[in-house]
Design a protein around this motif. Structure first.
Motif, mmCIF file in Angstrom:
data_model
loop_
_atom_site.group_PDB
_atom_site.id
_atom_site.type_symbol
_atom_site.label_atom_id
_atom_site.label_comp_id
_atom_site.label_asym_id
_atom_site.label_seq_id
_atom_site.Cartn_x
_atom_site.Cartn_y
_atom_site.Cartn_z
ATOM 1 N N SER A 1 13.723 13.587 12.847
ATOM 2 C CA SER A 1 13.618 14.841 12.442
ATOM 3 C C SER A 1 12.395 15.454 11.980
ATOM 4 O O SER A 1 12.430 16.650 11.993
ATOM 5 N N GLY A 2 10.922 14.646 12.611
ATOM 6 C CA GLY A 2 10.040 15.308 11.974
ATOM 7 C C GLY A 2 9.581 15.932 10.538
ATOM 8 O O GLY A 2 7.794 16.657 9.909
ATOM 9 N N PHE A 3 10.371 15.426 9.789
ATOM 10 C CA PHE A 3 10.101 15.736 8.008
ATOM 11 C C PHE A 3 9.204 14.981 7.464
ATOM 12 O O PHE A 3 8.621 13.587 8.167
ATOM 13 N N PRO A 4 7.924 14.914 6.614
ATOM 14 C CA PRO A 4 7.036 14.321 5.994
ATOM 15 C C PRO A 4 8.050 12.719 5.242
ATOM 16 O O PRO A 4 9.453 13.065 4.555
ATOM 17 N N ALA A 5 7.314 11.906 4.959
ATOM 18 C CA ALA A 5 8.049 10.706 3.933
ATOM 19 C C ALA A 5 6.345 9.494 3.495
ATOM 20 O O ALA A 5 5.924 9.378 4.329
ATOM 21 N N ILE A 6 6.858 9.287 3.030
ATOM 22 C CA ILE A 6 5.997 8.122 2.058
ATOM 23 C C ILE A 6 6.358 6.992 1.840
ATOM 24 O O ILE A 6 7.710 7.141 1.203
ATOM 25 N N THR A 7 5.374 5.845 1.758
ATOM 26 C CA THR A 7 6.281 4.839 1.523
ATOM 27 C C THR A 7 5.058 4.224 0.042
ATOM 28 O O THR A 7 4.204 4.367 0.115
ATOM 29 N N LEU A 8 6.061 3.730 -1.046
ATOM 30 C CA LEU A 8 4.851 3.558 -1.782
ATOM 31 C C LEU A 8 5.797 2.431 -2.482
ATOM 32 O O LEU A 8 6.743 1.594 -2.478
ATOM 33 N N LEU B 1 5.772 -11.267 -2.305
ATOM 34 C CA LEU B 1 5.962 -10.638 -1.671
ATOM 35 C C LEU B 1 5.864 -8.768 -1.556
ATOM 36 O O LEU B 1 7.489 -8.655 -2.451
ATOM 37 N N PRO B 2 5.297 -7.655 -1.937
ATOM 38 C CA PRO B 2 5.399 -6.716 -1.768
ATOM 39 C C PRO B 2 7.129 -5.642 -1.400
ATOM 40 O O PRO B 2 7.098 -5.914 -0.263
ATOM 41 N N VAL B 3 7.789 -5.296 -2.441
ATOM 42 C CA VAL B 3 8.803 -4.239 -1.086
ATOM 43 C C VAL B 3 7.893 -2.759 -1.448
ATOM 44 O O VAL B 3 7.712 -1.706 -3.040
ATOM 45 N N GLY B 4 8.941 -1.607 -0.675
ATOM 46 C CA GLY B 4 8.642 -0.411 -0.366
ATOM 47 C C GLY B 4 9.730 0.575 -0.491
ATOM 48 O O GLY B 4 10.605 -0.149 -0.351
ATOM 49 N N MET B 5 9.444 1.396 -1.345
ATOM 50 C CA MET B 5 10.082 1.928 -1.565
ATOM 51 C C MET B 5 10.046 3.242 -0.695
ATOM 52 O O MET B 5 8.624 4.241 -0.971
ATOM 53 N N GLU B 6 10.733 4.006 -0.072
ATOM 54 C CA GLU B 6 10.145 4.836 0.534
ATOM 55 C C GLU B 6 10.918 6.757 0.533
ATOM 56 O O GLU B 6 12.207 6.165 -0.061
ATOM 57 N N ILE B 7 10.453 7.731 0.167
ATOM 58 C CA ILE B 7 11.192 8.659 -0.701
ATOM 59 C C ILE B 7 10.621 9.617 1.429
ATOM 60 O O ILE B 7 9.709 9.940 1.907
ATOM 61 N N LEU B 8 11.380 10.929 1.568
ATOM 62 C CA LEU B 8 11.544 11.468 2.378
ATOM 63 C C LEU B 8 11.907 13.138 2.282
ATOM 64 O O LEU B 8 12.761 13.221 0.762
ATOM 65 N N SER B 9 11.313 14.253 1.587
ATOM 66 C CA SER B 9 11.729 15.239 1.498
ATOM 67 C C SER B 9 11.860 16.101 3.086
ATOM 68 O O SER B 9 10.693 15.997 4.380
ATOM 69 N N LEU C 1 0.578 -1.295 0.009
ATOM 70 C CA LEU C 1 -0.052 0.442 0.239
ATOM 71 C C LEU C 1 0.507 1.495 -0.304
ATOM 72 O O LEU C 1 2.367 1.212 0.127
ATOM 73 N N VAL C 2 0.086 2.578 0.158
ATOM 74 C CA VAL C 2 0.772 3.679 0.077
ATOM 75 C C VAL C 2 0.720 4.116 1.296
ATOM 76 O O VAL C 2 -0.669 4.016 2.459
ATOM 77 N N GLY C 3 1.266 5.255 1.864
ATOM 78 C CA GLY C 3 1.113 5.475 3.486
ATOM 79 C C GLY C 3 1.959 6.819 3.184
ATOM 80 O O GLY C 3 3.133 6.142 3.025
ATOM 81 N N LEU C 4 1.365 7.517 3.982
ATOM 82 C CA LEU C 4 2.002 8.899 3.713
ATOM 83 C C LEU C 4 2.124 8.596 5.956
ATOM 84 O O LEU C 4 1.321 9.022 6.982
ATOM 85 N N ARG C 5 3.207 9.484 6.116
ATOM 86 C CA ARG C 5 3.948 9.522 7.750
ATOM 87 C C ARG C 5 4.253 12.047 7.050
ATOM 88 O O ARG C 5 4.905 11.723 6.185
ATOM 89 N N PRO C 6 2.723 12.279 7.467
ATOM 90 C CA PRO C 6 2.953 14.202 6.969
ATOM 91 C C PRO C 6 4.276 14.167 7.952
ATOM 92 O O PRO C 6 5.091 13.681 9.374
ATOM 93 N N THR C 7 3.878 15.381 8.055
ATOM 94 C CA THR C 7 5.108 16.323 8.850
ATOM 95 C C THR C 7 4.376 16.505 10.292
ATOM 96 O O THR C 7 3.656 16.785 10.343
ATOM 97 N N PHE C 8 5.507 16.536 11.085
ATOM 98 C CA PHE C 8 5.205 17.085 12.740
ATOM 99 C C PHE C 8 4.009 17.957 12.965
ATOM 100 O O PHE C 8 4.879 19.238 12.246
ATOM 101 N N ARG C 9 3.055 17.776 13.311
ATOM 102 C CA ARG C 9 1.894 19.111 13.372
ATOM 103 C C ARG C 9 1.300 18.000 14.807
ATOM 104 O O ARG C 9 0.610 17.568 14.882
ATOM 105 N N ARG C 10 1.698 18.947 16.519
ATOM 106 C CA ARG C 10 0.658 19.057 17.530
ATOM 107 C C ARG C 10 -0.887 18.749 17.605
ATOM 108 O O ARG C 10 -1.500 17.910 17.670
ATOM 109 N N ALA C 11 -0.894 19.859 16.610
ATOM 110 C CA ALA C 11 -2.546 19.848 16.493
ATOM 111 C C ALA C 11 -3.483 18.849 15.993
ATOM 112 O O ALA C 11 -4.633 18.320 16.218
#
Length: 435
Positions: A389-396, A405-413, A174-184
């Protein structure tokens, strides 16, 4: 192709998903179905016939990890000691989902307290991977991943503290997004480590991730910028590639496809990588105080972590971990302060390397090794780069290994706004037969 579009028949959509839930009970993906889901579907279908769509997710079923409040459903964190606790108000992200017309279909099983990178709870046991039921779906948002991969819904919301959205998405394709850390964004979410917790979408495609992300953050809805990979520079952190031969074969083929699409692949070293591997987990110091504050706001909940531990109503294997956490009564200890300093150092280091090598995004396998059993698989430290770091990253998904089994690539910006990251991920997703 986007899957998260209002269904023509809301009732049929929910009925179809409930049937999938029944067919896949053996996965242990869910802790409970929303008893109001079908009634909501009927109401939404009447509104659709009148041309009164609530929003962009009108009638779309979404599954929620069971540490995110959905009133009046239970919120248990997968723990028997919390089995009778019910949410009294929606989490902010759930409010926004409902405001966009989504139907909360079910609560997902999870690693108890969100502690682990394998989903096992005292309420429902192990979450199995629908692509290979003899191996784990990952954790701690493994129930969400298994449910979406098995067709119980096309979207789920999980939480990610150290990789808990991205690891199970990698395991299940699957595609999964970890967003930038935001406490709100954490309002109404049971805490694990308040300085690292995030909420992110778990879906089949990048455009769906972007839509769900915009909804839960209250952002304007707009198509992702379509871009070419020509001129894009990816920084491959080679030390994170691992030694799983089956996965590496897929990984190198994926990098070749990126090059063929015009991207430049630059091998880079991260000066603080060894320190990431040794970094002390901030949740060890933050969980005790944070969970006690949360429990104090939940009617009918245990009075505190000590009462949970005394009850014994949790997975016995977590007893040593809980006892260790119990020793931390306050923040701003020397070890906690050192952990916070390291967060800032890693953030600066990633920014410096990106600037020095003109990197648009760092890439590496999401996990070091594919799962081989129901037991915990060490994911390596790759997911922690974003988490610390709190920076966003996504796996696809970038391919399937010879084991199926699938292999995931993570991209961090290093850009705090996720638009650039999502745009890069979409370009990769459209890269030939990538994934």
């Amino acid at each position: 192709m986007m899957r998260l579009i209002p269904p023509d028949d809301c009732v049929d959509e929910i009925a179809r998903r409930l049937e999938a839930i029944e067919q896949h009970r053996g996965l242990n993906a869910l802790l409970g179905v929303n008893p109001e889901a079908m009634a909501l579907a009927k109401r939404y279908q009447q509104q659709r016939r009148r041309g009164e769509l609530i929003g962009p997710l009108h009638g779309v079923p979404v599954i929620i990890k069971d540490n995110i409040a959905c009133a009046p459903l239970p919120i248990t964190l997968g723990c028997r000691a919390l089995a009778s606790v019910r949410a009294t108000a929606d989490a902010r992200v759930v409010q926004r989902l409902r405001g966009a017309g989504a139907i909360i279909l079910a609560r997902a099983n999870m690693s108890e307290f969100a502690f682990d990178v394998r989903s096992r709870s005292s309420l429902a046991g192990d979450v199995a991977n629908p692509l290979c039921p003899t191996v784990t779906a990952g954790g701690s948002s493994g129930g969400c991943a298994a449910a979406v991969a098995a067709g119980m819904a096309d979207a789920a919301l999980g939480t990610d503290t150290g990789g808990s959205v991205r690891i199970p998405c990698s395991y299940t394709g699957l595609v999964g997004l970890r967003p930038t850390f935001r406490r709100a964004q954490l309002d109404g979410v049971a805490p694990l480590s308040p300085s690292k917790d995030t909420v992110g979408p778990m879906v089949h495609g990048v455009e769906d991730a972007a839509l769900l992300h915009a909804v839960i953050h209250g952002r304007p809805l707009a198509p992702l910028p379509v871009r070419s990979l020509e001129g894009v520079r990816f920084g491959v952190i080679t030390a994170l590639q691992g030694s799983d031969d089956a996965q590496l074969t897929v990984w190198h083929a994926a990098l070749h496809q990126l090059r063929q699409a015009g991207a430049t692949i630059a091998e880079v070293a991260l000066p603080l990588l060894d320190d990431v591997r040794k970094a002390t987990c901030l949740s060890l110091y933050e969980f005790h105080a944070a969970i006690n504050r949360w429990l104090s706001t939940q009617p009918g909940a245990p009075a505190g972590l000590n009462e949970i531990v005394t009850s014994g109503a949790f997975l016995p294997e977590f007893a040593p971990f809980l006892q260790q956490m119990m020793t931390s009564h306050t923040l701003k200890t020397p070890l906690w302060l050192a952990g916070r300093r390291f967060q800032r150092l890693l953030r600066q280091s990633l920014s410096d390397v990106a600037q020095q090598h003109r990197i648009d995004g760092f890439v590496y396998p999401t996990v070091q090794q594919q799962p081989v059993s129901m037991e915990k698989m060490p994911p390596g430290c790759a997911p922690e780069l974003s988490a610390i770091s709190g920076f966003p990253a996504i796996t696809l998904p970038c391919g399937v290994s010879r084991h199926g089994l699938p292999v995931g690539m993570e991209i961090l910006s290093v850009e705090e706004d996720e638009t650039e990251l999502l745009s890069l991920a979409l370009a990769c997703e459209r890269c030939g037969d990538f994934g």
